[in-house]
Design a protein around this motif. Structure first.
Motif, short mmCIF file in Angstrom:
data_model
loop_
_atom_site.label_atom_id
_atom_site.label_comp_id
_atom_site.label_asym_id
_atom_site.label_seq_id
_atom_site.Cartn_x
_atom_site.Cartn_y
_atom_site.Cartn_z
N TYR A 188 43.14 10.82 -77.08
CA TYR A 188 44.60 10.94 -77.11
C TYR A 188 45.20 10.65 -75.74
O TYR A 188 46.17 9.89 -75.62
N ASP A 189 44.63 11.21 -74.69
CA ASP A 189 45.13 10.97 -73.34
C ASP A 189 45.00 9.50 -72.95
O ASP A 189 45.89 8.93 -72.31
N HIS A 190 43.89 8.88 -73.33
CA HIS A 190 43.67 7.47 -73.04
C HIS A 190 44.74 6.61 -73.71
O HIS A 190 45.32 5.70 -73.10
N ALA A 191 45.03 6.89 -75.00
CA ALA A 191 46.04 6.13 -75.73
C ALA A 191 47.44 6.41 -75.20
O ALA A 191 48.27 5.51 -75.07
N LEU A 192 47.70 7.66 -74.86
CA LEU A 192 49.02 8.06 -74.39
C LEU A 192 49.38 7.37 -73.07
O LEU A 192 50.56 7.13 -72.79
N ALA A 193 48.37 7.03 -72.28
CA ALA A 193 48.62 6.35 -71.00
C ALA A 193 49.28 4.99 -71.20
O ALA A 193 49.93 4.47 -70.29
N ALA A 194 49.13 4.41 -72.39
CA ALA A 194 49.74 3.10 -72.67
C ALA A 194 51.08 3.23 -73.39
O ALA A 194 51.72 2.22 -73.66
N ALA A 195 51.50 4.46 -73.68
CA ALA A 195 52.73 4.69 -74.44
C ALA A 195 53.92 4.88 -73.51
O ALA A 195 53.78 5.08 -72.30
N ASP A 196 55.12 4.83 -74.11
CA ASP A 196 56.34 5.06 -73.33
C ASP A 196 56.66 6.56 -73.30
O ASP A 196 55.85 7.39 -73.73
N GLU A 226 58.52 8.29 -75.08
CA GLU A 226 58.62 8.91 -76.41
C GLU A 226 57.28 8.91 -77.13
O GLU A 226 57.22 9.14 -78.33
N ARG A 227 56.22 8.61 -76.41
CA ARG A 227 54.85 8.53 -76.95
C ARG A 227 54.71 7.39 -77.96
O ARG A 227 53.89 7.43 -78.87
N ARG A 228 55.50 6.30 -77.77
CA ARG A 228 55.42 5.14 -78.65
C ARG A 228 54.61 4.05 -77.97
O ARG A 228 54.94 3.61 -76.86
N LEU A 229 53.57 3.59 -78.64
CA LEU A 229 52.75 2.49 -78.13
C LEU A 229 53.49 1.17 -78.31
O LEU A 229 54.40 1.06 -79.15
N PRO A 230 53.12 0.14 -77.56
CA PRO A 230 53.73 -1.18 -77.78
C PRO A 230 53.40 -1.69 -79.18
O PRO A 230 52.42 -1.27 -79.80
N VAL A 284 57.16 1.48 -83.16
CA VAL A 284 55.92 2.21 -83.42
C VAL A 284 56.24 3.70 -83.50
O VAL A 284 57.02 4.22 -82.70
N ALA A 285 55.66 4.40 -84.46
CA ALA A 285 55.86 5.84 -84.58
C ALA A 285 55.27 6.54 -83.36
O ALA A 285 54.27 6.07 -82.79
N PRO A 286 55.86 7.66 -82.92
CA PRO A 286 55.28 8.40 -81.80
C PRO A 286 53.84 8.80 -82.08
O PRO A 286 53.49 9.17 -83.21
N LEU A 287 53.00 8.71 -81.07
CA LEU A 287 51.59 9.07 -81.21
C LEU A 287 51.46 10.58 -81.26
O LEU A 287 51.86 11.29 -80.34
N ARG A 288 50.92 11.09 -82.36
CA ARG A 288 50.78 12.53 -82.53
C ARG A 288 49.45 13.00 -81.95
O ARG A 288 48.46 12.27 -81.98
#
Length: 210
Positions: free
Chosen positions: A9-17, A19-23, A42-46
């Motif tokens: 989750y932390d690894h993916a979140l590092a690429a998000a904005d 609002e926790r939205r990935l590109p 993109v939906a926010p990453l939960r």
């Protein structure tokens, strides 16, 4: 070793904005995408959910596929497998293969695993032999149901936007395919399967939505 849930989750979140939205995925830029990138979000990453919720049928006693009605539902059977037609779909034909006994893919005995490979090949062969069908896509996902189920999607000839991994999404967007045409094609596949590998046909013409 795979990342722990919190590490992933932390690894993916590092690429998000913020609002926790990935590109947007690169796939949205493919010419087979059903969506135009403009206006798509993109939906926010939960965060991870642990323990994961149980899948349907984890307990065989509550598994619909193992019930008497489930085991009798299909267009083709042999001693170990049954094939059903999924209704209410948008592409020309969607079939699903199930073992009669309660197995998932990881605990499928080697004998049945070998049968699965041969059966899948025959089903693909017969679906692709239908007029105006170019390809049979094969999917195993398994996050919803614990009882193994293999999907077979028939791609209509000439519809190049339905190439590849977007086809299940297109299937959900398309209007419902004429049921009488799908039922007739499913019967052709079931008869061809009986001729090529044995087994028996069902008395019923179609199977309800799985």
């Amino acid at each position: 070793m795979a990342l722990r849930p919190d590490e992933f989750y932390d690894h993916a979140l590092a690429a998000a904005d913020g609002e926790r939205r990935l590109p947007l995925a690169r796939m949205t830029g493919w010419n087979i995408s059903p969506f135009e990138p403009d206006g798509l979000r993109v939906a926010p990453l939960r965060p991870p959910v642990l323990p994961e919720p149980a899948r349907h049928g984890e307990d065989p006693s509550s598994c619909e596929a193992c019930s008497d009605s489930g085991r009798g539902d299909g267009i083709w059977f042999n001693d170990s497998w049954r094939l059903t037609r999924i209704t209410g779909v948008g592409v020309p034909l969607v079939l699903m293969l199930h073992p009669l006994e309660h197995y998932d893919m990881a605990d499928l005995p080697d004998e049945l695993a070998a049968e699965l490979g041969v059966l899948s090949t025959h089903i693909v062969r017969h679906v692709q032999a239908l007029p105006h069908i170019s390809r049979a896509h094969v999917y195993r996902i398994g996050d919803g149901g614990a009882h193994l189920h293999i999907w077979f999607f028939a791609r209509p000839e000439g519809q190049t936007q339905l190439f590849g991994s977007w086809m299940p999404v297109w299937d959900d967007l398309l209007p419902e395919y004429p049921a009488d045409v799908a039922e007739a094609d499913a019967a052709i596949v079931a008869d061809a399967l009986t001729a090529s590998i044995g087994g028996r046909r069902s008395a019923a013409g179609e199977s309800p939505q799985d």
